[in-house]
Design a protein around this motif. Structure first.
Motif, PDB file in Angstrom:
ATOM      1  N   PRO A 374       0.835  -1.203   0.000  1.00 62.47           N
ATOM      2  CA  PRO A 374       0.000   0.000   0.000  1.00 62.47           C
ATOM      3  C   PRO A 374       0.870   1.253   0.000  1.00 62.47           C
ATOM      4  CG  PRO A 374       0.091  -0.926   2.209  1.00 62.47           C
ATOM      5  CD  PRO A 374       0.876  -1.864   1.319  1.00 62.47           C
ATOM      6  N   VAL A 375       0.445   2.247  -0.760  1.00 63.66           N
ATOM      7  CA  VAL A 375       1.124   3.540  -0.810  1.00 63.66           C
ATOM      8  C   VAL A 375       0.160   4.571  -0.227  1.00 63.66           C
ATOM      9  CG1 VAL A 375       2.287   5.235  -2.257  1.00 63.66           C
ATOM     10  CG2 VAL A 375       2.341   2.805  -2.891  1.00 63.66           C
ATOM     11  N   MET A 376       0.510   5.093   0.958  1.00 72.05           N
ATOM     12  CA  MET A 376      -0.385   5.980   1.691  1.00 72.05           C
ATOM     13  C   MET A 376      -0.307   7.399   1.128  1.00 72.05           C
ATOM     14  SD  MET A 376      -1.334   3.546   3.578  1.00 72.05           S
ATOM     15  CE  MET A 376      -2.538   4.445   4.555  1.00 72.05           C
ATOM     16  N   ILE A 377      -1.488   8.007   0.945  1.00 73.21           N
ATOM     17  CA  ILE A 377      -1.558   9.314   0.279  1.00 73.21           C
ATOM     18  C   ILE A 377      -2.444  10.278   1.059  1.00 73.21           C
ATOM     19  CG2 ILE A 377      -2.416  10.526  -1.775  1.00 73.21           C
ATOM     20  CD1 ILE A 377      -1.671   8.124  -3.435  1.00 73.21           C
ATOM     21  N   LYS A 378      -1.943  11.478   1.219  1.00 68.75           N
ATOM     22  CA  LYS A 378      -2.787  12.610   1.612  1.00 68.75           C
ATOM     23  C   LYS A 378      -3.134  13.342   0.332  1.00 68.75           C
ATOM     24  CE  LYS A 378      -3.013  16.641   4.678  1.00 68.75           C
ATOM     25  NZ  LYS A 378      -2.309  17.399   5.744  1.00 68.75           N
ATOM     26  N   LEU A 379      -4.409  13.363  -0.035  1.00 76.27           N
ATOM     27  CA  LEU A 379      -4.823  13.952  -1.296  1.00 76.27           C
ATOM     28  C   LEU A 379      -4.469  15.436  -1.355  1.00 76.27           C
ATOM     29  CD1 LEU A 379      -8.355  12.324  -1.625  1.00 76.27           C
ATOM     30  CD2 LEU A 379      -6.262  11.612  -2.780  1.00 76.27           C
ATOM     31  N   ARG A 380      -4.195  15.919  -2.548  1.00 72.96           N
ATOM     32  CA  ARG A 380      -3.834  17.326  -2.708  1.00 72.96           C
ATOM     33  C   ARG A 380      -4.959  18.247  -2.231  1.00 72.96           C
ATOM     34  NH1 ARG A 380      -1.710  17.478  -8.817  1.00 72.96           N
ATOM     35  NH2 ARG A 380      -1.180  19.642  -8.357  1.00 72.96           N
ATOM     36  N   SER A 381      -6.190  17.779  -2.302  1.00 70.98           N
ATOM     37  CA  SER A 381      -7.324  18.575  -1.830  1.00 70.98           C
ATOM     38  C   SER A 381      -7.330  18.725  -0.319  1.00 70.98           C
ATOM     39  CB  SER A 381      -8.640  17.939  -2.291  1.00 70.98           C
ATOM     40  OG  SER A 381      -8.716  16.586  -1.866  1.00 70.98           O
ATOM     41  N   SER A 382      -6.507  17.939   0.388  1.00 70.71           N
ATOM     42  CA  SER A 382      -6.414  18.030   1.853  1.00 70.71           C
ATOM     43  C   SER A 382      -5.206  18.834   2.312  1.00 70.71           C
ATOM     44  CB  SER A 382      -6.341  16.620   2.465  1.00 70.71           C
ATOM     45  OG  SER A 382      -7.521  15.902   2.210  1.00 70.71           O
ATOM     46  N   GLY A 383      -4.405  19.328   1.385  1.00 67.44           N
ATOM     47  CA  GLY A 383      -3.233  20.121   1.755  1.00 67.44           C
ATOM     48  C   GLY A 383      -1.953  19.320   1.672  1.00 67.44           C
ATOM     49  N   LEU A 384      -0.859  19.990   2.020  1.00 64.87           N
ATOM     50  CA  LEU A 384       0.458  19.376   1.907  1.00 64.87           C
ATOM     51  C   LEU A 384       0.736  18.431   3.066  1.00 64.87           C
ATOM     52  CD1 LEU A 384       2.591  22.479   0.874  1.00 64.87           C
ATOM     53  CD2 LEU A 384       1.821  20.627  -0.613  1.00 64.87           C
ATOM     54  N   LEU A 385       1.402  17.333   2.759  1.00 63.12           N
ATOM     55  CA  LEU A 385       1.945  16.457   3.783  1.00 63.12           C
ATOM     56  C   LEU A 385       3.433  16.778   3.897  1.00 63.12           C
ATOM     57  CD1 LEU A 385       1.190  12.707   4.258  1.00 63.12           C
ATOM     58  CD2 LEU A 385       3.504  13.570   4.476  1.00 63.12           C
ATOM     59  N   LEU A 386       3.865  17.191   5.092  1.00 64.78           N
ATOM     60  CA  LEU A 386       5.240  17.640   5.288  1.00 64.78           C
ATOM     61  C   LEU A 386       6.042  16.565   6.016  1.00 64.78           C
ATOM     62  CD1 LEU A 386       4.435  21.291   6.409  1.00 64.78           C
ATOM     63  CD2 LEU A 386       5.005  20.478   4.106  1.00 64.78           C
ATOM     64  N   GLU A 387       7.159  16.183   5.419  1.00 65.98           N
ATOM     65  CA  GLU A 387       7.981  15.114   5.991  1.00 65.98           C
ATOM     66  C   GLU A 387       8.498  15.483   7.377  1.00 65.98           C
ATOM     67  OE1 GLU A 387      11.917  12.422   4.817  1.00 65.98           O
ATOM     68  OE2 GLU A 387      11.099  13.883   3.393  1.00 65.98           O
ATOM     69  N   HIS A 388       8.760  16.771   7.619  1.00 64.65           N
ATOM     70  CA  HIS A 388       9.319  17.181   8.898  1.00 64.65           C
ATOM     71  C   HIS A 388       8.247  17.442   9.960  1.00 64.65           C
ATOM     72  CE1 HIS A 388       8.433  20.948   6.756  1.00 64.65           C
ATOM     73  NE2 HIS A 388       8.242  21.472   7.938  1.00 64.65           N
ATOM     74  N   GLN A 389       6.973  17.220   9.627  1.00 66.64           N
ATOM     75  CA  GLN A 389       5.892  17.410  10.594  1.00 66.64           C
ATOM     76  C   GLN A 389       4.990  16.179  10.617  1.00 66.64           C
ATOM     77  OE1 GLN A 389       3.772  21.061   9.889  1.00 66.64           O
ATOM     78  NE2 GLN A 389       5.536  22.347  10.297  1.00 66.64           N
ATOM     79  N   PRO A 390       5.397  15.112  11.307  1.00 68.49           N
ATOM     80  CA  PRO A 390       4.575  13.900  11.359  1.00 68.49           C
ATOM     81  C   PRO A 390       3.211  14.173  11.988  1.00 68.49           C
ATOM     82  CG  PRO A 390       6.793  13.488  12.191  1.00 68.49           C
ATOM     83  CD  PRO A 390       6.653  14.963  12.061  1.00 68.49           C
ATOM     84  N   GLU A 391       2.180  13.548  11.438  1.00 68.20           N
ATOM     85  CA  GLU A 391       0.830  13.609  11.971  1.00 68.20           C
ATOM     86  C   GLU A 391       0.357  12.183  12.204  1.00 68.20           C
ATOM     87  OE1 GLU A 391      -1.793  16.090   9.523  1.00 68.20           O
ATOM     88  OE2 GLU A 391      -0.013  16.667   8.398  1.00 68.20           O
ATOM     89  N   MET A 392      -0.479  11.985  13.233  1.00 71.60           N
ATOM     90  CA  MET A 392      -0.893  10.630  13.574  1.00 71.60           C
ATOM     91  C   MET A 392      -1.886  10.059  12.562  1.00 71.60           C
ATOM     92  SD  MET A 392       0.239   8.604  15.769  1.00 71.60           S
ATOM     93  CE  MET A 392      -0.009   6.842  15.811  1.00 71.60           C
TER      94      MET A 392
END
Length: 658
Positions: A374-392
């Protein structure tokens, strides 16, 4: 996880910071609506506004409840002025809120009034509680809705309510900016000293900040008291302009002026220490241990059908056969999810989310001997996923990475019928997607350059004696461009709708239309048609615009200034050829000028070549763009470049009678 979603208007309360200077002076106490506010006909700072947020106040606090636990309490107060018919919707409010067995939000204290001018006097109409409706929305969410009474142009609407939640560690973003202007916004956030939060102010408007400290205490029984300091953050902003939606913007929320609080830790000396901060390994483990992975690893639901698939052919052909097998049995319900449903249930229903379909495809491909992840994705419509700011809980969905025995990797999503291997919805084309693997072996992958995307269009035209331009248009689309044209084609009820759209955009009559691949699971599509268009009255000169189609909208960058980046769908190239048979008795007097123009900010190149050979005029136009993001600092040059492109589309061929 954002728990409270406002589908239209929202918000409430009282209290007073040292107020920033606002255009319209207001008494901020609830119910103290002045006659001047009701008489107001337009907002001087934005005379086009449909409504005005006269005042908004937000109070957020983490408090001890009666049992000694924590509660997150959010109190809101909103005062809205309706300025024209479009602003009437601000009287209708819908909120989606979290409600599971153990974690829940509770919305209470709803108080709504409408103020109108009647015979020169301000008349208040209160909304009865019977107009507040609650209903189930999804498994873990409910919907609350209400409508203010007697709302008309000129009304002032006032709303307040309280949200109390035992999800005390998760403060939703507080948006100070709206889609309408905000006259004055105030926010107070009270947090006991045992809580540590990371804090960010988002957006581009000036926000005033003050800090204060207050005392708090909690009776512990036996006469003892636990005393602590409450840290108080105070924010205020005045005359915030309405957020202006611009083209090429996948997620506007990340650019609104807003306050973001992200919990870091909870410490009660000698009693409790809880570290809420996470790293990406922690995030990976939470998904690897979830129902998502248990269902992803489930056995193949179609073993007999997979065994009957051809065992020879290329890896791509075999992967496609598995995808077609599953998609022939389960239809996509148009939704993107992270957590799949029980797969047997999905097969029985013959419908599912993209996560459901991806799990079914993964089972088939593993049965065929492929490695599937599986390749986990935060959709562009939800904003940027930042490598230096982990979210749960950062992800919206996942796609599949399929690895063949020779090490070649392929990416696919089982949702959209317009997609293909290495051709995804533009929402999924992110630089940071996460290939999920056990034992802290997950890795980042870039999905923005999985293949070449392009459009090739050729036009062969001639001028008839009756002064009509006729000919043939042939268009071929590959990669992401094939996704886009298929989505466009399949959005119409029938092919006639698509043809009519071409006619409206090109001002041509379309004849003998045919297409290939528009409904196929493939990375290519094409269409061809004959056309005819009127050139106007006959005279000594014939005027022809060689650009049958425009590939860049002239309305895209009308704003003089832009405050946020330009987010293009994907890198792409265009090759356009126009070939004109020059009629007998005419010669070329004017044709588009040759050009070669580059824009470094987008790594884009425009090239135009025009030449005449005998009785044939040929125009070649090409455009390529390799960057997906245009920076704010480059906006002026991008805007000028776009204008140049559209000026090129206005170029004319002039044929003179000889």
């Amino acid at each position: 996880m954002k728990r409270i979603y406002f589908l239209l208007a929202s918000v409430l309360l009282i209290a007073s910071l040292e107020m920033a200077a606002q255009t319209i002076p207001v008494n901020t106490r609830f119910g103290k609506v002045s006659k001047e506010e009701v008489e107001l006909m337009e907002y001087p700072a934005d005379t086009s506004a449909s409504a005005l947020m006269l005042y908004e106040y937000t109070s957020v606090s983490i408090d001890f409840d009666a049992s000694g636990g924590f509660k997150l309490n959010t109190r809101k107060h909103q005062r809205i002025k309706v300025l024209n018919e479009e602003g009437l919707d601000w009287g209708d409010v819908e909120m989606i809120y979290y409600n599971s067995n153990t974690l829940r939000d509770n919305i209470s204290g709803i108080d709504v009034s409408t103020y109108n001018l009647v015979n020169g006097k301000v008349v208040e109409t209160k909304m009865p509680s019977k107009y507040v409706f609650r209903e189930d929305f999804t498994e873990n969410y409910k919907k609350l809705s209400f409508s203010a009474q007697e709302v008309r142009v000129g009304s002032v609407i006032e709303i307040r309510y309280t949200v109390s939640s035992n999800i005390y560690w998760e403060i939703d973003d507080i948006f100070l900016q709206k889609d309408i202007p905000v006259n004055l916004s105030e926010c107070i956030i009270r947090l006991p000293e045992m809580f540590e939060f990371n804090k960010k102010q988002l957006g581009f408007n000036t926000v005033k900040y003050e800090y204060a400290a207050e005392s708090g205490s909690l009776p512990l029984g036996g006469g003892s008291v636990y005393s602590y300091t409450v840290n108080v953050d105070k924010y205020s902003a005045a005359d915030i302009p309405a957020f202006k939606e611009e083209p090429y913007l996948y997620n506007a929320d990340q650019y609104y002026t807003a306050l973001h609080y992200d919990i870091r830790s909870l410490t009660i000396p000698g009693s409790v220490y809880e570290d809420f901060s996470v790293n990406w390994g922690d995030v990976d483990d939470s998904y690897l241990d979830s129902d998502m992975m248990r269902r992803f690893r489930a056995q193949c639901q179609f073993k007999d059908e997979v065994a009957a698939l051809p065992a020879d052919g290329s890896d791509k052909d075999r992967i496609v056969s598995a995808v077609k097998l599953v998609k022939g049995k389960v239809a996509w319900d148009k939704s993107y999810k992270v957590f799949p449903q029980p797969l047997a249930q999905v097969v029985k229903a013959q419908s599912g989310t993209n996560a459901d379909i991806n799990c079914l495809i993964a089972g088939c491909l593993r049965e065929m001997g492929y490695t599937v992840e599986p390749v986990m994705i935060k959709l562009r419509s939800s904003g940027l996923l930042l490598e230096h700011q982990p979210e749960m809980h950062p992800y919206d969905t996942f796609i599949l990475k399929v690895t063949a025995s020779d090490g070649t990797s392929y990416y696919l999503d089982g949702g959209s019928d317009d997609a293909y291997i290495n051709v995804l919805s533009p929402l999924m084309l992110v630089e940071k997607a996460r290939v999920l693997r056990p034992e802290r072996m997950s890795q980042w992958v870039d999905l923005t350059r999985l293949g070449r995307n392009g459009t090739i269009m050729s036009v062969k035209a001639s001028v008839a004696p009756d002064m009509t331009l006729s000919g043939t248009v042939t268009s071929k689309f590959s990669g992401q461009d094939s996704y886009s044209i298929k989505r466009d084609y399949n959005s119409f009820d029938d092919e006639d709708g698509f043809i009519e759209d071409i006619e409206n955009n090109t001002l041509q009559e379309v004849l003998e239309f045919s297409q290939t691949g528009m409904k196929d699971y493939s990375s290519n599509a094409s269409y061809e048609y004959k056309f005819s268009s009127d050139l106007g009255p006959e005279g000594d000169r014939i005027y022809i615009n060689p650009f049958i189609s425009r590939f860049h909208s002239k309305d895209s960058f009308q704003s003089i200034k832009r405050e946020y980046p330009i987010d293009f769908p994907y890198p792409y190239m265009i090759n356009y050829m126009f070939i004109l048979e020059i009629p007998e008795g005419y010669a070329v007097e004017q044709m588009p000028e040759n050009a070669l123009v580059k824009l470094q900010g987008l790594d884009a190149t425009l090239k135009l070549l025009a030449n005449v050979r005998g009785q044939v005029l040929q125009i070649s136009f090409s455009y390529s763009q390799n960057k997906m993001i245009g920076l704010v600092n480059d906006y002026e040059s991008i805007r000028e470049f776009w204008q140049y492109i559209n000026d090129t589309y206005e170029s004319m061929i002039v044929l003179k009678k000889i």
